[in-house]
Enzyme design. Structure first.
Site, mmCIF file in Angstrom:
data_model
loop_
_atom_site.group_PDB
_atom_site.id
_atom_site.type_symbol
_atom_site.label_atom_id
_atom_site.label_comp_id
_atom_site.label_asym_id
_atom_site.label_seq_id
_atom_site.Cartn_x
_atom_site.Cartn_y
_atom_site.Cartn_z
ATOM 1 N N HIS A 30 6.197 -7.710 -1.265
ATOM 2 C CA HIS A 30 5.000 -8.332 -2.148
ATOM 3 C C HIS A 30 4.441 -7.279 -3.671
ATOM 4 C CE1 HIS A 30 3.515 -11.285 1.233
ATOM 5 N NE2 HIS A 30 4.264 -11.286 0.389
ATOM 6 N N ASP A 60 0.748 -1.246 0.048
ATOM 7 C CA ASP A 60 0.165 0.431 -0.144
ATOM 8 C C ASP A 60 0.645 1.050 0.008
ATOM 9 O OD1 ASP A 60 1.111 -0.097 3.053
ATOM 10 O OD2 ASP A 60 -0.877 -1.354 3.706
ATOM 11 N N THR A 95 1.221 -8.782 11.752
ATOM 12 C CA THR A 95 1.077 -10.045 10.670
ATOM 13 C C THR A 95 1.222 -11.347 11.242
ATOM 14 O OG1 THR A 95 2.862 -11.160 8.698
ATOM 15 C CG2 THR A 95 3.882 -10.167 11.025
HETATM 16 P P1 NAD Z 1 -2.738 -10.701 7.650
HETATM 17 O O1 NAD Z 1 -4.122 -10.814 7.274
HETATM 18 O O2 NAD Z 1 -2.458 -12.928 7.647
HETATM 19 O O3 NAD Z 1 -2.479 -10.683 9.074
HETATM 20 C C1 NAD Z 1 -3.008 -9.817 9.910
HETATM 21 C C2 NAD Z 1 -2.659 -9.335 11.728
HETATM 22 O O4 NAD Z 1 -2.569 -8.766 11.549
HETATM 23 C C3 NAD Z 1 -3.285 -10.443 12.222
HETATM 24 O O5 NAD Z 1 -1.921 -11.502 12.762
HETATM 25 C C4 NAD Z 1 -4.075 -9.440 13.055
HETATM 26 O O6 NAD Z 1 -4.351 -9.980 13.844
HETATM 27 C C5 NAD Z 1 -3.030 -8.479 13.292
HETATM 28 N N1 NAD Z 1 -4.060 -7.501 13.681
HETATM 29 C C6 NAD Z 1 -5.182 -6.699 12.919
HETATM 30 N N2 NAD Z 1 -5.338 -5.750 12.839
HETATM 31 C C7 NAD Z 1 -4.700 -4.893 13.895
HETATM 32 C C8 NAD Z 1 -3.837 -4.239 14.432
HETATM 33 N N3 NAD Z 1 -5.155 -2.384 14.437
HETATM 34 N N4 NAD Z 1 -2.709 -3.543 15.051
HETATM 35 C C9 NAD Z 1 -1.984 -5.060 14.891
HETATM 36 N N5 NAD Z 1 -2.109 -6.140 14.681
HETATM 37 C C10 NAD Z 1 -3.628 -6.017 14.375
HETATM 38 O O7 NAD Z 1 -1.420 -10.252 6.584
HETATM 39 P P2 NAD Z 1 -0.106 -10.794 6.645
HETATM 40 O O8 NAD Z 1 0.499 -11.223 7.333
HETATM 41 O O9 NAD Z 1 0.288 -9.198 6.079
HETATM 42 O O10 NAD Z 1 -0.322 -11.462 5.726
HETATM 43 C C11 NAD Z 1 -1.499 -10.981 4.521
HETATM 44 C C12 NAD Z 1 -0.612 -10.727 2.653
HETATM 45 O O11 NAD Z 1 -2.416 -10.267 2.211
HETATM 46 C C13 NAD Z 1 0.323 -10.754 3.024
HETATM 47 O O12 NAD Z 1 1.393 -10.834 2.660
HETATM 48 C C14 NAD Z 1 0.258 -8.473 2.184
HETATM 49 O O13 NAD Z 1 0.780 -9.038 1.278
HETATM 50 C C15 NAD Z 1 -0.981 -8.703 1.956
HETATM 51 N N6 NAD Z 1 -2.077 -7.750 2.645
HETATM 52 C C16 NAD Z 1 -1.787 -6.373 2.148
HETATM 53 C C17 NAD Z 1 -2.463 -5.501 2.726
HETATM 54 C C18 NAD Z 1 -1.734 -3.851 2.765
HETATM 55 O O14 NAD Z 1 -0.759 -3.396 1.958
HETATM 56 N N7 NAD Z 1 -2.192 -3.439 3.440
HETATM 57 C C19 NAD Z 1 -3.991 -5.659 3.222
HETATM 58 C C20 NAD Z 1 -4.547 -7.092 2.997
HETATM 59 C C21 NAD Z 1 -3.626 -7.886 2.718
#
Ligand code: NAD
Length: 245
Positions: free
Chosen positions: A115, A100, A183
């Site tokens: 990514h 993002d 994450t």
């Molecule tokens: P994930 O969705 O697997 O996990 C998100 C984690 O964040 C969870 O453990 C959750 O408990 C935690 N979380 C949620 N809200 C939170 C907050 N306010 N503060 C702290 N923690 C919080 O995410 P991931 O491990 O990054 O893997 C998902 C994949 O999807 C990534 O590889 C990424 O490329 C992609 N993705 C990217 C975005 C983005 O760019 N913003 C958004 C969604 C997914």
């Protein structure tokens, strides 16, 4: 919090690994939760390179929805807090799984993107690259050669950019503290970074709203809470430590 601040302020070789959770408070939901993107657009049908090659128009339905969420998002206090840590010399860089661009917009200079990023798109046929703004008015966007463009994000089945892999493993194997923020540590190879850093001697400070598979295995200090609350509080504490010398 005290121990995490102490660890961070005692070393300059600190690194962060961030995931979707750090951007949730910027209005970008994680894709994995119920009602998230992957519920409505199954990964194998919409987020693989093969799916894009087979039917780019179909995949662009998901990409357009994703762009509508990501485009208006602004960095939150967690992104800015990490930028502050870098500014005061206590963070060597951020490895992010996010696409993002919010770490860069929040002021961090060294961001290693695992990514990719939605800011640019490339034609898989002729290799021409475009800025997202250049092609924003046509969905799905097409190259001048007629093919549909693919955003420069890593789809499932694509390799992580080699430079990002090399740079992150170099940093992870020499850092003293690794901050792991927002994450779930389910997507490899990024998910293996905390264990590699730990094996090389780093302390792992994890910030998440809930425990993850790392919490009981590799994490040394778990700070439970929203990244937008915990990161700025931690940075303030570190700055107090620095002032005290
Ligand atoms: P994930 O969705 O697997 O996990 C998100 C984690 O964040 C969870 O453990 C959750 O408990 C935690 N979380 C949620 N809200 C939170 C907050 N306010 N503060 C702290 N923690 C919080 O995410 P991931 O491990 O990054 O893997 C998902 C994949 O999807 C990534 O590889 C990424 O490329 C992609 N993705 C990217 C975005 C983005 O760019 N913003 C958004 C969604 C997914």
């Amino acid at each position: 919090m005290h121990r995490a601040a102490d660890l961070l302020s005692s070393s300059r070789q600190n690194l962060a690994l961030t995931g979707a959770g750090i951007s949730v408070e910027s209005g970008i939901p994680d894709f994995r939760s119920s009602g998230g993107l992957w519920d409505r657009y199954p990964v194998h049908e919409y987020a693989t390179l093969r799916a894009f090659r087979d039917d780019p128009k179909k995949v662009w339905k998901m990409l357009a929805e994703m762009n509508n969420v990501i485009r208006p998002a602004k960095p939150n206090p967690a992104h800015r807090g990490l930028a502050r840590l870098e500014q005061v010399g206590l963070l060597q860089g951020i490895i992010t799984q996010n696409i993002d661009n919010l770490h860069q917009e929040g002021g961090t200079k060294r961001v290693i993107e695992y990514h990719g990023n939605v800011q640019t798109l490339t034609c898989l046929a002729c290799g021409l690259q475009f800025d997202a703004e250049q092609v924003a008015n046509r969905i799905p966007p097409q190259c001048s050669c007629g093919q549909f463009l693919k955003p420069d994000v890593i789809f499932f089945g694509e390799s992580i950019p080699l430079k990002a892999l090399q740079e992150s493993y170099e940093l992870a194997s020499t850092c003293h503290v690794l901050l792991v923020i927002g994450t779930s540590a389910q997507v490899t190879p990024a998910a293996t970074i905390p264990a590699s850093a730990k094996q090389a001697g780093a302390s792992i400070v994890e910030i998440n709203i809930e425990p993850t598979m790392l919490t009981d295995s590799v994490t040394d200090v778990f700070l439970q809470g929203k990244a937008g609350d915990v990161v700025p509080a931690l940075v303030s504490r570190v700055e107090v430590f620095l002032q005290k010398g």
